[in-house]
Design a protein around this motif. Structure first.
Motif, mmCIF file in Angstrom:
data_model
loop_
_atom_site.group_PDB
_atom_site.id
_atom_site.type_symbol
_atom_site.label_atom_id
_atom_site.label_comp_id
_atom_site.label_asym_id
_atom_site.label_seq_id
_atom_site.Cartn_x
_atom_site.Cartn_y
_atom_site.Cartn_z
ATOM 1 N N TYR A 300 0.834 -1.209 0.000
ATOM 2 C CA TYR A 300 0.000 0.000 0.000
ATOM 3 C C TYR A 300 0.868 1.257 0.000
ATOM 4 N N ASP A 301 1.954 1.221 0.781
ATOM 5 C CA ASP A 301 2.857 2.369 0.815
ATOM 6 C C ASP A 301 3.568 2.581 -0.520
ATOM 7 N N LEU A 302 3.718 1.493 -1.295
ATOM 8 C CA LEU A 302 4.340 1.611 -2.615
ATOM 9 C C LEU A 302 3.357 2.103 -3.674
ATOM 10 N N GLY A 303 2.100 2.303 -3.293
ATOM 11 C CA GLY A 303 1.103 2.823 -4.231
ATOM 12 C C GLY A 303 0.184 1.784 -4.825
ATOM 13 N N VAL A 304 0.220 0.543 -4.319
ATOM 14 C CA VAL A 304 -0.647 -0.503 -4.845
ATOM 15 C C VAL A 304 -2.041 -0.338 -4.253
ATOM 16 N N ASP A 305 -3.036 -0.359 -5.104
ATOM 17 C CA ASP A 305 -4.417 -0.224 -4.655
ATOM 18 C C ASP A 305 -4.847 -1.487 -3.902
ATOM 19 N N PRO A 306 -5.524 -1.354 -2.743
ATOM 20 C CA PRO A 306 -5.968 -2.546 -1.992
ATOM 21 C C PRO A 306 -6.835 -3.479 -2.833
ATOM 22 N N GLN A 307 -7.687 -2.908 -3.660
ATOM 23 C CA GLN A 307 -8.542 -3.747 -4.496
ATOM 24 C C GLN A 307 -7.703 -4.536 -5.506
ATOM 25 N N GLY A 363 -14.360 -10.054 0.108
ATOM 26 C CA GLY A 363 -13.513 -8.943 0.526
ATOM 27 C C GLY A 363 -13.267 -7.947 -0.586
ATOM 28 N N HIS A 364 -13.091 -8.441 -1.827
ATOM 29 C CA HIS A 364 -12.886 -7.564 -2.982
ATOM 30 C C HIS A 364 -14.086 -6.649 -3.184
ATOM 31 N N ASP A 365 -15.293 -7.197 -3.082
ATOM 32 C CA ASP A 365 -16.497 -6.379 -3.236
ATOM 33 C C ASP A 365 -16.630 -5.364 -2.104
ATOM 34 N N ALA A 368 -14.262 -2.417 -2.632
ATOM 35 C CA ALA A 368 -14.713 -1.529 -3.711
ATOM 36 C C ALA A 368 -15.737 -0.511 -3.211
ATOM 37 N N LYS A 369 -16.493 -0.870 -2.171
ATOM 38 C CA LYS A 369 -17.545 0.029 -1.671
ATOM 39 C C LYS A 369 -17.149 0.740 -0.382
ATOM 40 N N ALA A 370 -15.995 0.406 0.180
ATOM 41 C CA ALA A 370 -15.645 0.885 1.512
ATOM 42 C C ALA A 370 -15.180 2.337 1.477
ATOM 43 N N ALA A 371 -15.488 3.060 2.571
ATOM 44 C CA ALA A 371 -14.989 4.430 2.721
ATOM 45 C C ALA A 371 -13.513 4.424 3.109
ATOM 46 N N ALA A 376 -10.533 -1.813 5.202
ATOM 47 C CA ALA A 376 -11.438 -2.892 4.793
ATOM 48 C C ALA A 376 -10.655 -4.084 4.241
ATOM 49 N N CYS A 377 -9.566 -3.809 3.532
ATOM 50 C CA CYS A 377 -8.737 -4.888 2.990
ATOM 51 C C CYS A 377 -8.070 -5.669 4.124
#
Length: 543
Positions: A300-307, A363-365, A368-371, A376-377
């Motif tokens: 995540y710190d490297l810029g990878v999206d959790p989704q 978890g993926h879904d 996608a909807k989480a604030a 959430a990941c």
């Protein structure tokens, strides 16, 4: 300086987009100009070629498929193929348009007066269709056929579709309609039935990667095979999407003064590193929550999206499942990744893989909807890891059936569930098939297979009365249920009675024994017209 004192001379014109010095994006520059350059649509090209050679051309074509697979390009190619006159001006319709005659050049440049392109997204009303149907009656100005290319045709209104029906069904001989859409389910069936439909397939990733390699070479750039493979996977079968990503990657690399690297593409697309994904998956199935969350935070710190991270984990679960089924490795897959997949396939059972898939998909879904996506990941991964401490439902059912104590010091983990014992005989093998809802193949085997020998994983059977397709279907069913390769060896020799015949003989013997029992015999003496319609086997019931 203007030659006119009033400044009314012709204003400056835009530069020719084909002139040198004006950059064109790769998706436009490398748009297919011949059917040979169209990637991954060989079946459609062959059908069109045969239709042109036999002069069996439909009056309306419907081209469907996802974005960027070549629908509009194919429509323009069909227009060129039907209107090409050859370099000498005497040619006819051909699947290989010359590209140098006036119709071919004009169509390629988008300026042919008889090839009308209509964007149905902005011209979707009944008035637009009326203008088109009024113009249809007039003959082509200079071409052999007047071509109407209607893009995104699914966005037309219902009255517009109704106004088009009659013309689409019986157009003049000089008119051809080419309809393109990404959502064919939104087109009325009355329109579908009037068109010859071509479904353009997603382009395989390996073909896209090879095409991107050719483009890179023509552009005088350099790219690593890993980078091209990542771009091809990210394109999801779309050549246009892939070329747009490649365009951006080349620009990114040129600023660095080097080649397009896998690391640069990964950073540009926000993809997780394959090694990081494998490490994270390994920590998840080992139920090592602190290490898994630490790896997730690093990505995540490297810029990878959790989704995107969860998507990579889902792809890993899918590849492990395919490896467990014995499928061949994906072309170009790294050796260390192949070894890791084989190792996980040996450790994980199908129930565990299905559970991992469902948990990660949920978890993926949620992400996608989480604030709060990263939080959430993390919670989704903790839920997956927590599931590893839950007992396997199949193992619980087996213990209850055998009367064993359910509690245990180390509950069964989905990462390494106990594999069911191998079938002891042919009858138990068929029971396993029926338990997995393979009732049809189990019933056929029970009625038709005459067993000679049973030695895992080879079942030798007699060929007498055996249908030719049964061995193949039986082996596939066993592979689906047990996850292992079994073979049904057919031998030209007599075998044992089928299980159905054995059961019938046993039932007949049991009936005879019941009839000969003293109580039943006395009952029949007292009531000669009585009929035995059923009985209860006390021994079998209490066993």
């Amino acid at each position: 300086m203007s030659d006119s004192p009033l400044g009314l001379d012709e204003p400056p014109q835009p530069r020719d987009p084909n002139a040198s010095g004006v950059y064109r994006v790769l998706a436009r520059k490398y748009r297919p100009q011949t059917f040979a350059q169209l990637i991954g649509q060989d079946a459609m090209v062959q059908t069109l070629g045969n239709a042109i050679r036999r002069d069996r051309l439909a009056h309306a074509f419907l081209l469907t498929g996802v974005r960027g697979v070549g629908k509009t390009s194919t429509a323009r190619l069909i227009a060129k193929a039907l209107n090409c006159i050859g370099p000498g001006g005497q040619g006819g319709p051909t699947i290989d348009p010359c590209g140098v005659c006036e119709p071919c050049v004009a169509i390629a440049e988008g300026r042919h007066v008889d090839v009308i392109e209509i964007d149905a997204a902005s011209h979707n009303g009944i008035d637009d269709v009326r203008q088109m149907t009024d113009a249809v009656r007039y003959a082509a100005v200079s071409a052999r056929y007047k071509m109407y290319i209607i893009d995104e045709v699914h966005m037309m209104t219902k009255p517009a579709f109704n106004a088009l029906l009659k013309t689409l069904e019986e157009p003049p001989a000089h008119v051809k309609f080419l309809l393109a859409t990404t959502e064919v389910d939104k087109i009325p069936v009355t329109v579908l039935s009037r068109c010859q439909r071509f479904d353009l397939r997603r382009i395989p990733a390996e073909k896209l990667a090879a095409h991107f390699g050719d483009v890179v070479t023509k552009e005088g750039a350099q790219a690593e095979p890993e980078a091209l493979a990542m771009i091809a996977r990210a394109a999801e079968g779309s050549a246009r999407d892939g070329l747009s990503i490649l365009d951006q990657a080349i620009a990114h690399a040129s600023l660095e003064g080097g080649a397009v690297t896998g690391e640069a593409v990964r950073a540009m697309l926000g993809l997780s590193d394959r090694n990081a994904t494998r490490s994270l998956f390994d920590r998840i199935i080992a139920a090592d929550a602190p290490a898994a969350l630490s790896l997730l935070r690093d990505q995540y710190d490297l810029g990878v999206d959790p989704q995107a991270m969860l998507k990579s984990l889902l792809e890993t679960v899918h590849r492990v499942t395919l490896a467990k089924l014995g499928n061949e490795a994906i072309p170009g897959q790294a050796a260390e990744e192949t070894a890791a997949l084989a190792d996980w396939a040996g450790k994980l059972g199908f129930p565990a893989l299905h559970r991992l898939w469902q948990l990660l998909l949920k978890g993926h879904d949620e992400v996608a909807k989480a604030a709060l996506p990263i939080e959430a990941c993390e919670m989704a991964l903790l839920r997956v890891i927590h599931a590893s401490s839950m007992p396997d439902p199949g193992e619980l059912a087996r213990k209850i059936a055998e009367g064993l104590p359910i509690g245990s010091a180390a509950p069964a983990a989905p990462s390494a569930p106990a594999e069911p014992a191998a079938p002891r005989d042919f009858a138990q093998l068929l029971e396993r098939l029926e338990a997995a809802h393979e009732h049809h193949i189990a019933a056929r085997a029970r009625n038709l297979v005459r067993l000679i020998s049973f030695n895992e994983p080879v079942v030798e059977v007699s060929s007498h009365g055996l249908p030719g397709d049964l061995p193949r279907d039986f082996e596939q069913a066993i592979r689906r249920v047990l996850g292992k390769r079994w073979s049904l060896k057919v031998t030209d020799a007599p075998g044992e009675a089928t299980l159905a015949e054995v059961k019938a003989v046993e039932a007949a013997a049991e009936r005879e024994a019941v009839l000969n029992s003293p109580v039943v015999a006395a009952a029949f003496e007292a009531f000669p017209d009585a009929e035995l319609i059923g009985w209860t086997n006390e021994t079998r019931r209490t066993a």
